[in-house]
Design an enzyme around this catalytic site. Structure first.
Site, PDB file in Angstrom:
ATOM      1  N   SER A 199       0.836  -1.198   0.000  1.00  0.00           N
ATOM      2  CA  SER A 199       0.000   0.000   0.000  1.00  0.00           C
ATOM      3  C   SER A 199       0.871   1.249   0.000  1.00  0.00           C
ATOM      4  CB  SER A 199      -0.909   0.014   1.228  1.00  0.00           C
ATOM      5  OG  SER A 199      -0.153   0.275   2.405  1.00  0.00           O
ATOM      6  N   LYS A 200       0.217   2.382  -0.239  1.00  0.00           N
ATOM      7  CA  LYS A 200       0.925   3.661  -0.206  1.00  0.00           C
ATOM      8  C   LYS A 200       1.524   3.904   1.175  1.00  0.00           C
ATOM      9  CE  LYS A 200       0.328   8.628  -0.932  1.00  0.00           C
ATOM     10  NZ  LYS A 200       0.898   8.996   0.375  1.00  0.00           N
ATOM     11  N   ARG A 201       0.830   3.473   2.204  1.00  0.00           N
ATOM     12  CA  ARG A 201       1.336   3.675   3.567  1.00  0.00           C
ATOM     13  C   ARG A 201       2.677   2.978   3.769  1.00  0.00           C
ATOM     14  NH1 ARG A 201      -4.103   3.100   4.335  1.00  0.00           N
ATOM     15  NH2 ARG A 201      -3.924   0.861   4.684  1.00  0.00           N
TER      16      ARG A 201
ATOM     17  N   ASP B 208       5.234   5.295   2.276  1.00  0.00           N
ATOM     18  CA  ASP B 208       5.443   6.462   3.139  1.00  0.00           C
ATOM     19  C   ASP B 208       6.260   6.082   4.375  1.00  0.00           C
ATOM     20  OD1 ASP B 208       3.935   7.954   1.380  1.00  0.00           O
ATOM     21  OD2 ASP B 208       2.074   7.780   2.540  1.00  0.00           O
TER      22      ASP B 208
END
Length: 512
Positions: A266-268, A271
């Site tokens: 995921s994008k998380r 990040d």
């Protein structure tokens, strides 16, 4: 007669294109090219509530940057689409879908349901694990339970409704998957999926993608494994329309997993761990957020393609570096894994390093020029051959062009301070005397070649019984400001005699 291979990539314009979607597009592209077929780009924008401005153009630009060339559909050079099967935005095809919704209703494969959200919620509260299907549809307000004149009255009044697909109970639905083999699902676990909503006069994904794939003559549907549970419904829809003979073959790709292998990437994760999960930087106009991209992070598109290709597909042998043409030549679905692939972002950096090393020094030098500009280095002071030589010396030490500056800044700027750790470890009590003597020796030297300097200095060190490391480490600190950089004579060769001597004098004055 064997049909021409036609595949499609059909993203929704709901934000940035996830790297997992990029891999899906890549595998479709490789398969199409391998078999001399066509790659289509279709935009599935039937969910207007999730539409994000700029997302469609972002998808097109990302595929173009990566070298995934579109033969038909929405393209860079034809914004409204090119090809004979358009429109290629689902929102522009609603009249087409109306015809096929009516066909399913007329044939009895679908029915109209008037249940309100409140009524559905009430049934969920009354019936554990409620599912709108053959066991419960008789309890609901739909065209199967209401008299025909009541149905017509509700339609005339403009009541909102949905059209649901009528799933027959207790039927084993067979899906042949080119990666996973035969998949059998019993229809009892399937609900009567909504195919059309009067509220926005648009079909849902399930109907639209079946109709579009049929009309666009798609032969192979290569998509993520998250769509595998929907495949039985899609098979039943093809059967209901009478299109079984031309139904595309299915291939469901394994997930891209988090770097630790626990769950979908995921994008998380990006990040949290500091790596992009999107091909290009994306500015979300809805919420003002900015997501990092591989292009802006300094990755080469060839490296991203190579990296992604090997996440879920394995070639024969241990080879890892593949050009796009070589991937096309070797790609086959029978070597796509059934299990998910860990997203090793450090491996992605390694791939970028390999492609950086393959680049000619003159090309790397041109790519490095904006970095020099950003640090205020005047281009006219350093001829291109000098810059090419510097990047050639330092490229083995970096994964990205942007990292070159931290490795070779001393070539362009004399040190104005000296690394304390290096001084403590390598600048000894005798270092000022050694550097003073070395300075005097080098001032008399006319031949500034690496061979001549090495012979001269090594001979002087031996004659005076100085330690080689002791002298040369202190010499490096004078020129670089720290214990780093390539071979010392490579440094003096670039700096030249006058700048080398000047840095030695400054160091003698400033290091205490």
């Amino acid at each position: 007669m064997e049909r021409r291979v036609r595949v499609r990539f059909a993203p929704s314009p709901t934000g940035a294109l996830h790297i997992g979607g990029v891999r899906t597009a890549l595998y479709n592209y490789l398969f199409a090219r391998r078999h001399g077929g066509d790659m289509l780009l279709r935009i599935e924008d039937t969910d207007s509530t999730r539409f994000v401005p700029g997302a469609e153009q972002y998808i097109i630009e990302a595929l173009d940057w990566l070298g995934i060339r579109i033969d038909e559909g929405i393209c860079m050079d034809a914004p409204n689409g090119k090809g004979d099967h358009g429109p290629y935005r689902q929102s522009e095809r609603r009249v087409i879908y109306h015809r096929y919704v009516r066909q399913l209703l007329d044939s009895g494969h679908a029915y109209i349901a008037f249940d309100t959200p409140e009524e559905l919620e009430q049934k969920r509260a009354q019936i554990p694990n409620f599912q709108y299907d053959a066991r419960t549809r008789g309890l609901m307000r739909n065209s199967l339970t209401l008299p025909a004149d009541e149905v017509q009255r509700l339609l005339n009044e403009g009541r909102q409704y949905v059209v649901r697909f009528r799933i027959e109970p207790d039927e084993d639905v067979h899906v042949h998957d080119l990666i996973r083999g035969e998949v059998v699902i019993n229809s009892n676990i399937l609900d009567d999926k909504v195919l059309y909503k009067s509220a926005d006069d648009l079909p849902t994904y399930h109907l639209a993608n079946i109709v579009d794939d049929h009309l666009m003559e798609i032969t192979h549907v290569i998509r993520g494994e998250e769509w595998l549970p929907s495949a039985p419904l899609h098979v039943l829809l093809y059967r209901a329309f009478g299109w079984e003979d031309t139904m595309p073959q299915f291939a469901h790709l394994p997930l891209l997993l988090k770097p630790d292998g626990n769950g979908k990437l995921s994008k998380r994760d990006g990040d949290r761990l500091g790596f992009p999960v999107f091909p290009l930087e994306f500015h979300n106009e809805k919420d003002g957020t900015v997501s990092s991209g591989y292009r802006e992070s300094g990755y080469y598109p060839e490296a991203v393609i190579n990296f992604l290709a090997l996440l879920g597909w394995h070639a024969t042998g241990d080879r890892e570096i593949y050009s796009m043409d070589e991937l096309i030549r070797d790609f086959s679905l029978d070597r796509v894994s059934k299990s998910g692939a860990k997203f090793d972002y450090e491996k992605g950096k390694w791939f970028n390093h390999q492609y950086l090393m393959l680049r000619p020094d003159d090309q790397l030098a041109r790519e490095f020029l904006p970095v020099l500009d950003a640090h205020g280095i005047a281009r006219d002071i350093y001829p291109m051959p000098v810059i090419e030589h510097i990047v050639g010396l330092m490229k083995e030490r970096v994964n990205f062009v942007s990292e070159l500056w931290d490795q070779c800044d001393f070539f362009f700027r004399a040190p104005d301070e000296y690394d304390e750790k290096s001084l403590k470890k390598r600048w000894k009590e005798d270092s000022p005397r050694h550097i003073t003597e070395l300075l005097a020796l080098l001032e008399q030297q006319d031949d500034w070649s690496a061979e001549a300097l090495d012979a001269l200095v090594m001979s002087w060190i031996a004659a005076n019984e100085y330690g080689v490391g002791l002298v040369m480490n202190a010499f490096r600190i004078c020129l670089v400001g720290a214990a780093r950089g390539p071979h010392i004579w490579e440094i003096t060769g670039v700096l030249g005699k006058q700048e080398t001597l000047r840095r030695m004098r400054v160091a003698l004055q400033n290091i205490h």
